[in-house]
Structure formats: C-alpha cells, structure tokens
Scaffold this active site. Structure first.
Site, PDB file in Angstrom:
ATOM      1  N   ARG A   1       0.816  -1.236   0.000  1.00 32.42           N
ATOM      2  CA  ARG A   1       0.000   0.000   0.000  1.00 32.42           C
ATOM      3  C   ARG A   1       0.841   1.275   0.000  1.00 32.42           C
ATOM      4  NH1 ARG A   1      -3.394  -2.780   4.007  1.00 32.42           N
ATOM      5  NH2 ARG A   1      -5.071  -3.805   2.865  1.00 32.42           N
TER       6      ARG A   1
ATOM      7  N   LYS B   1       4.443  11.321 -11.472  1.00 30.89           N
ATOM      8  CA  LYS B   1       3.576  10.497 -12.332  1.00 30.89           C
ATOM      9  C   LYS B   1       4.240   9.136 -12.503  1.00 30.89           C
ATOM     10  CE  LYS B   1       0.937  13.679 -15.228  1.00 30.89           C
ATOM     11  NZ  LYS B   1       0.688  14.140 -16.606  1.00 30.89           N
TER      12      LYS B   1
ATOM     13  N   GLU C   1      11.697  16.756 -24.795  1.00 32.16           N
ATOM     14  CA  GLU C   1      11.027  17.249 -23.574  1.00 32.16           C
ATOM     15  C   GLU C   1      11.657  18.555 -23.093  1.00 32.16           C
ATOM     16  OE1 GLU C   1       8.280  15.803 -22.868  1.00 32.16           O
ATOM     17  OE2 GLU C   1       8.418  13.614 -22.761  1.00 32.16           O
TER      18      GLU C   1
ATOM     19  N   LYS D   1       9.725  22.323 -14.519  1.00 28.35           N
ATOM     20  CA  LYS D   1       8.820  21.236 -14.129  1.00 28.35           C
ATOM     21  C   LYS D   1       8.411  21.369 -12.668  1.00 28.35           C
ATOM     22  CE  LYS D   1       7.200  16.735 -14.560  1.00 28.35           C
ATOM     23  NZ  LYS D   1       7.196  15.481 -15.274  1.00 28.35           N
TER      24      LYS D   1
ATOM     25  N   GLU E   1      -2.718  17.431 -11.830  1.00 24.72           N
ATOM     26  CA  GLU E   1      -3.260  17.804 -13.143  1.00 24.72           C
ATOM     27  C   GLU E   1      -4.761  18.094 -13.061  1.00 24.72           C
ATOM     28  OE1 GLU E   1      -1.210  15.710 -16.345  1.00 24.72           O
ATOM     29  OE2 GLU E   1      -3.038  15.826 -17.529  1.00 24.72           O
TER      30      GLU E   1
ATOM     31  N   ARG F   1      -0.740  21.692 -15.248  1.00 28.34           N
ATOM     32  CA  ARG F   1       0.173  20.568 -15.513  1.00 28.34           C
ATOM     33  C   ARG F   1      -0.105  19.926 -16.867  1.00 28.34           C
ATOM     34  NH1 ARG F   1       2.633  15.916 -11.481  1.00 28.34           N
ATOM     35  NH2 ARG F   1       3.900  14.981 -13.123  1.00 28.34           N
TER      36      ARG F   1
ATOM     37  N   ASN G   1       1.916  18.265 -21.438  1.00 31.95           N
ATOM     38  CA  ASN G   1       1.575  17.225 -22.406  1.00 31.95           C
ATOM     39  C   ASN G   1       1.580  17.719 -23.841  1.00 31.95           C
ATOM     40  OD1 ASN G   1       0.741  14.354 -21.903  1.00 31.95           O
ATOM     41  ND2 ASN G   1      -0.059  15.354 -20.083  1.00 31.95           N
TER      42      ASN G   1
ATOM     43  N   HIS H   1       1.906  15.307 -26.721  1.00 34.42           N
ATOM     44  CA  HIS H   1       1.795  13.944 -26.193  1.00 34.42           C
ATOM     45  C   HIS H   1       0.528  13.219 -26.646  1.00 34.42           C
ATOM     46  CE1 HIS H   1       5.164  15.272 -23.825  1.00 34.42           C
ATOM     47  NE2 HIS H   1       5.235  14.151 -23.145  1.00 34.42           N
TER      48      HIS H   1
ATOM     49  N   HIS I   1       1.549   9.854 -27.964  1.00 35.28           N
ATOM     50  CA  HIS I   1       1.125   8.579 -27.380  1.00 35.28           C
ATOM     51  C   HIS I   1       0.402   7.723 -28.431  1.00 35.28           C
ATOM     52  CE1 HIS I   1       1.226  10.168 -22.949  1.00 35.28           C
ATOM     53  NE2 HIS I   1       2.413   9.848 -23.409  1.00 35.28           N
TER      54      HIS I   1
ATOM     55  N   HIS J   1       9.829   7.362 -27.012  1.00 36.00           N
ATOM     56  CA  HIS J   1       8.829   8.318 -26.518  1.00 36.00           C
ATOM     57  C   HIS J   1       9.158   9.745 -26.983  1.00 36.00           C
ATOM     58  CE1 HIS J   1       5.980  10.236 -23.817  1.00 36.00           C
ATOM     59  NE2 HIS J   1       6.957  10.980 -23.340  1.00 36.00           N
TER      60      HIS J   1
HETATM   61  P1  NAD Z   1      14.061   4.260 -21.240  1.00 30.56           P
HETATM   62  O1  NAD Z   1      13.854   4.200 -19.781  1.00 30.56           O
HETATM   63  O2  NAD Z   1      13.607   3.123 -22.059  1.00 30.56           O
HETATM   64  O3  NAD Z   1      15.613   4.508 -21.483  1.00 30.56           O
HETATM   65  C1  NAD Z   1      16.069   4.602 -22.805  1.00 30.56           C
HETATM   66  C2  NAD Z   1      17.168   3.578 -23.114  1.00 30.56           C
HETATM   67  O4  NAD Z   1      18.400   4.028 -22.575  1.00 30.56           O
HETATM   68  C3  NAD Z   1      16.952   2.192 -22.538  1.00 30.56           C
HETATM   69  O5  NAD Z   1      17.410   1.268 -23.466  1.00 30.56           O
HETATM   70  C4  NAD Z   1      17.847   2.188 -21.294  1.00 30.56           C
HETATM   71  O6  NAD Z   1      18.257   0.884 -20.955  1.00 30.56           O
HETATM   72  C5  NAD Z   1      18.994   3.015 -21.772  1.00 30.56           C
HETATM   73  N1  NAD Z   1      19.749   3.727 -20.767  1.00 30.56           N
HETATM   74  C6  NAD Z   1      19.266   4.358 -19.673  1.00 30.56           C
HETATM   75  N2  NAD Z   1      20.246   5.058 -19.088  1.00 30.56           N
HETATM   76  C7  NAD Z   1      21.370   4.846 -19.806  1.00 30.56           C
HETATM   77  C8  NAD Z   1      22.706   5.324 -19.702  1.00 30.56           C
HETATM   78  N3  NAD Z   1      23.060   6.204 -18.783  1.00 30.56           N
HETATM   79  N4  NAD Z   1      23.605   4.879 -20.615  1.00 30.56           N
HETATM   80  C9  NAD Z   1      23.240   4.017 -21.599  1.00 30.56           C
HETATM   81  N5  NAD Z   1      21.990   3.567 -21.765  1.00 30.56           N
HETATM   82  C10 NAD Z   1      21.063   3.990 -20.872  1.00 30.56           C
HETATM   83  O7  NAD Z   1      13.375   5.554 -21.881  1.00 30.56           O
HETATM   84  P2  NAD Z   1      13.339   7.092 -21.477  1.00 30.56           P
HETATM   85  O8  NAD Z   1      13.401   7.835 -22.748  1.00 30.56           O
HETATM   86  O9  NAD Z   1      14.305   7.423 -20.398  1.00 30.56           O
HETATM   87  O10 NAD Z   1      11.875   7.241 -20.846  1.00 30.56           O
HETATM   88  C11 NAD Z   1      10.718   7.069 -21.630  1.00 30.56           C
HETATM   89  C12 NAD Z   1       9.588   6.709 -20.710  1.00 30.56           C
HETATM   90  O11 NAD Z   1       9.341   7.753 -19.799  1.00 30.56           O
HETATM   91  C13 NAD Z   1       8.273   6.450 -21.444  1.00 30.56           C
HETATM   92  O12 NAD Z   1       7.691   5.278 -20.942  1.00 30.56           O
HETATM   93  C14 NAD Z   1       7.432   7.651 -21.080  1.00 30.56           C
HETATM   94  O13 NAD Z   1       6.065   7.363 -21.075  1.00 30.56           O
HETATM   95  C15 NAD Z   1       7.950   7.979 -19.720  1.00 30.56           C
HETATM   96  N6  NAD Z   1       7.747   9.370 -19.290  1.00 30.56           N
HETATM   97  C16 NAD Z   1       7.209   9.587 -18.074  1.00 30.56           C
HETATM   98  C17 NAD Z   1       7.045  10.874 -17.612  1.00 30.56           C
HETATM   99  C18 NAD Z   1       6.518  11.114 -16.226  1.00 30.56           C
HETATM  100  O14 NAD Z   1       6.225  12.256 -15.886  1.00 30.56           O
HETATM  101  N7  NAD Z   1       6.389  10.085 -15.403  1.00 30.56           N
HETATM  102  C19 NAD Z   1       7.445  11.968 -18.396  1.00 30.56           C
HETATM  103  C20 NAD Z   1       7.990  11.707 -19.657  1.00 30.56           C
HETATM  104  C21 NAD Z   1       8.153  10.399 -20.088  1.00 30.56           C
HETATM  105  N1  GLY Z   2       5.352  14.513 -18.277  1.00 36.25           N
HETATM  106  C1  GLY Z   2       4.098  15.133 -18.009  1.00 36.25           C
HETATM  107  C2  GLY Z   2       3.875  15.401 -16.582  1.00 36.25           C
HETATM  108  O1  GLY Z   2       4.708  15.103 -15.744  1.00 36.25           O
HETATM  109  O2  GLY Z   2       2.844  15.908 -16.221  1.00 36.25           O
END
Ligand code: NAD
Ligand code: GLY
Length: 363
Positions: free
Chosen positions: A120, A142, A184, A226, A236, A241, A245, A248, A252, A265
């Site tokens: 939880r 998020k 971003e 941010k 949001e 907030r 997006n 997005h 998406h 992404h």
């Molecule tokens: P990811 O986590 O898949 O990382 C990208 C790639 O880089 C992966 O292959 C990973 O193994 C590799 N990697 C990570 N760090 C590394 C490093 N230092 N050196 C070498 N390789 C490395 O992708 P991402 O682009 O970091 O994140 C995308 C995700 O984030 C999506 O799922 C998206 O929906 C999410 N997202 C969430 C928010 C939020 O507010 N929570 C905001 C934007 C995006």
């Molecule tokens: N990446 C969008 C948010 O954090 O609201």
C-alpha cells in the site's frame, strides 16, 4: 552540485543535479527511513551502473536487494510490475524499505508505480540516467505502466523522497536517446519559457555535442520549469500541468499505434509537437513562421518532425484513449506563441482531420 526544490508542503523534495552523484552513497542514504533499499533497474543500465550504486550504498551502510527487468518500453507492463513484486516479496522487503529507480523513464515509471502500490505504498527515490528522465519523468510523481490499448493507462501520482540526477551517466547514453530527451527539454521552452527556447536555438549543437555546461544548464532549467508546474498543479486538476503534455496526445497515439518501443517516446513527442503546432496554425493561433521555428529546432536536435501515416480514423481512435478526454471530448494542448500554451476542447473535427490526414507534411 545544483539543487532544485519541488515545493509540495510536507511532500517537498530535492532534485540534486551534478556529475558523479551515483558514487555518493550518503546523499541517497540520508533520505532512507531504514537502512534497506531495493534497486530496480533494466538489463542495460544494470551492466553499466548497478554495481557502482550498490557498492556506494553498501559503503553508506545500506543493504541492497537488486531487481533487474528487461530493457525497453514494451516491458513497462503488468508482467514486469508483477516480477518486481515477486522479488520484493521473496526478499521480505518491508514498509520502510525504499524502492530506488535506477534508469530511464521506463524504470522510473514502473518502479514508481510499484512503490505506490507495494504494501500500500513504500518510500521511493529516483536515480534518472537518461536525459529524458533527468529533465522530466523522474520529477513530479507520475508513475504508470502501459496497457495494450494506451500509454501509461494504469498508474498513480506518487512523489519520490528525492531525485538524484548524475549527469555523468549521460556519457554512455546513445545519441538517439539523447535526442529523445531533447524533445522534452524543447517542450518547456515552447509552453512557458520563451527565453529558454531562444537559448536552445543558440545552444542546440552544444547539447547534441554533450558539452557538460550546456547539458547542466538545460537539465537545471528544465527541472526548475517542471518543479514550478508540479507545485502549482500536482495532480493535473487546474490545467496547468496538462500543458506539459504538449505533443503527447499525438505522440502517445504514435507509440501505441506503431507498437511500444518502435519509436522512442521523445521521438513520438517531437513529431506530435509539430502536429500540435500545425493544429494551432490551422486554428489561427500561430502562423507558419512559428511552426517552421518549432520544426527547425526539433530537426536540429535530430528528432523526427514527420509523423507516421496511421490514417485519420486510427489516429482518432488512439487519441480517444487520451487521459485528458473529459465528458467524452478530446482536449488539446495548443500554442498561442513560442513560449505560451493553452488547453482547449475547442478543436473541430475538420481541423483535426486536416492535420491527421497529412501527418507527413509540415509547414
Ligand atoms: P528508457 O527508460 O527506455 O531509457 C532509454 C534507453 O536508454 C533504454 O534502453 C535504457 O536501458 C537506456 N539507458 C538508460 N540510461 C542509460 C545510460 N546512462 N547509458 C546508456 N543507456 C542507458 O526511456 P526514457 O526515454 O528514459 O523514458 C521514456 C519513458 O518515460 C516512457 O515510458 C514515457 O512514457 C515515460 N515518461 C514519463 C514521464 C513522467 O512524468 N512520469 C514523463 C515523460 C516520459
Ligand atoms: N510529463 C508530463 C507530466 O509530468 O505531467
């Protein structure tokens, strides 16, 4: 080291930004309510950084359980969430055991949702290692996994206790992933920070070239933006907030439509941002020169500006799953200038169809 504070009353937390922070075990350990942590990462990041972080924590007196899931967006799903729970339970992780996400946004979102729901809710810390995670996903709470019908459909708002962004980890990041993170970064300039957008126009090649000072400034300025938005509208609700997006809703749809992991992404967001700009132009909010300026900067960041042609009906079906849909109506983030955005449902089907019908053509 530069510190940005996320101001959320009793759930406020610091974002530490600097080179070499992963080796500073005490920086993380000071935030733990118990000298136990579960380090959650993916196979790629595990090979690069898991032992280094585990050793630094060990030296700070923290015992570590390691949890490694497969790399990639297609693995941000309930199967791997359950695999994380399996390991936590097998190792008797407790309510005060902190889950530590070591990796990009996929790991941060997955581990964050595990932290929000395991027993939880247990403490959570983010160690982002991609540019995208350091400027966006690790901040703001998020968390989510994907559903086959839509991105990030199952999740929770759940803030970390701290974010520790070691900028030296970006040295091992592939070029394509660095560019994805820049999508971003550019977003913050577009929605609320025209001076930052202009700075990016002057410094994008320095960022692509990984100049440390340029990267450090871009990460800090992005986190400041941010943090301000999250402090104003954590869940949001007010619309503030939602502006994060930009691009997005289209992005998406591209990710889900092509299959998770086909486009990164950030790449989908880049093409989606150009679509949002074109929609804004179609509605008379901005002109062709602004659309061209948006596309030019994204292109210089080596990002796609032409979306895949999924077909109008498929785009509409996918975008109908968007979390911003309210009362059955889609809502869009549009630009009214470089540096100013709005959230609106006042988008005619014709205007939308015009943008979706020619997704590979931009101004
Ligand atoms: P990811 O986590 O898949 O990382 C990208 C790639 O880089 C992966 O292959 C990973 O193994 C590799 N990697 C990570 N760090 C590394 C490093 N230092 N050196 C070498 N390789 C490395 O992708 P991402 O682009 O970091 O994140 C995308 C995700 O984030 C999506 O799922 C998206 O929906 C999410 N997202 C969430 C928010 C939020 O507010 N929570 C905001 C934007 C995006
Ligand atoms: N990446 C969008 C948010 O954090 O609201």
């Amino acid at each position: 080291m530069h510190t940005v504070q996320v101001a959320l009353a009793d759930r406020s937390y610091p974002i530490y930004i600097g080179a070499g922070l992963l080796a500073r075990g005490k920086l993380l350990a000071q935030h733990l309510p118990q000298n136990r942590a579960a380090l959650i990462t993916d196979t790629t990041v595990a090979a690069l950084y898991l032992d280094r972080v585990a050793e630094a924590l060990g030296a700070a007196g923290v015992s570590v359980t390691k949890v490694v899931v497969p790399t990639g967006e297609q693995h941000k799903d309930w199967r791997n969430l359950n695999a994380v729970f399996d390991t936590l339970l097998a190792n008797h992780c407790e309510r005060k055991t902190t889950l530590v996400a070591l990796g990009g946004g996929v790991i941060g979102d997955l581990a964050g949702f595990a932290a929000a729901t395991y027993l939880r809710g247990v403490p959570f810390i983010q160690l982002p290692t991609t540019l995208l995670a350091q400027v966006d996903s690790s901040v703001g709470g998020k968390t989510a996994i994907n559903h086959p019908r839509g991105k990030n459909m199952i999740g929770a708002f759940y803030q970390p206790l701290a974010v520790i962004a070691d900028t030296a980890t970006l040295n091992t990041l592939p070029d394509r992933e660095l560019s994805a993170g820049l999508a971003e970064v550019i977003k913050y300039g577009l929605i609320r920070d025209p001076a930052f957008f202009a700075w990016l126009e002057s410094n994008i090649e320095a960022l692509i070239g990984r100049e440390p000072a340029a990267l450090a400034y871009a990460i800090s300025r992005s986190c400041e933006n941010k943090a301000e938005v999250v402090a104003a509208d954590e869940r949001e609700e007010s619309g503030a907030r939602a502006l994060l997006n930009l691009g997005h809703t289209f992005g998406h749809a591209i990710e889900t439509g092509l299959g998770y992991g086909t486009w990164l992404h950030g790449e989908a967001v880049a093409a989606g941002t150009v679509m949002a700009a074109r929609l804004s132009q179609h509605l008379g909010l901005i002109g062709a020169p602004e659309v061209a300026r948006v596309a030019a900067l994204l292109e210089r960041a080596r990002l796609p500006v032409n979306a895949p042609d999924l077909g109008v009906e498929r785009y509409l079906q996918l975008m109908g799953m968007d979390k911003k849909v309210e009362g059955g109506r889609m809502r869009f983030i549009l630009l009214r200038a470089i540096g100013s955005a709005l959230l609106t449902a006042e988008v005619s089907r014709d205007a939308l169809a015009a943008v979706l019908a020619a997704p590979v053509a931009h101004a």
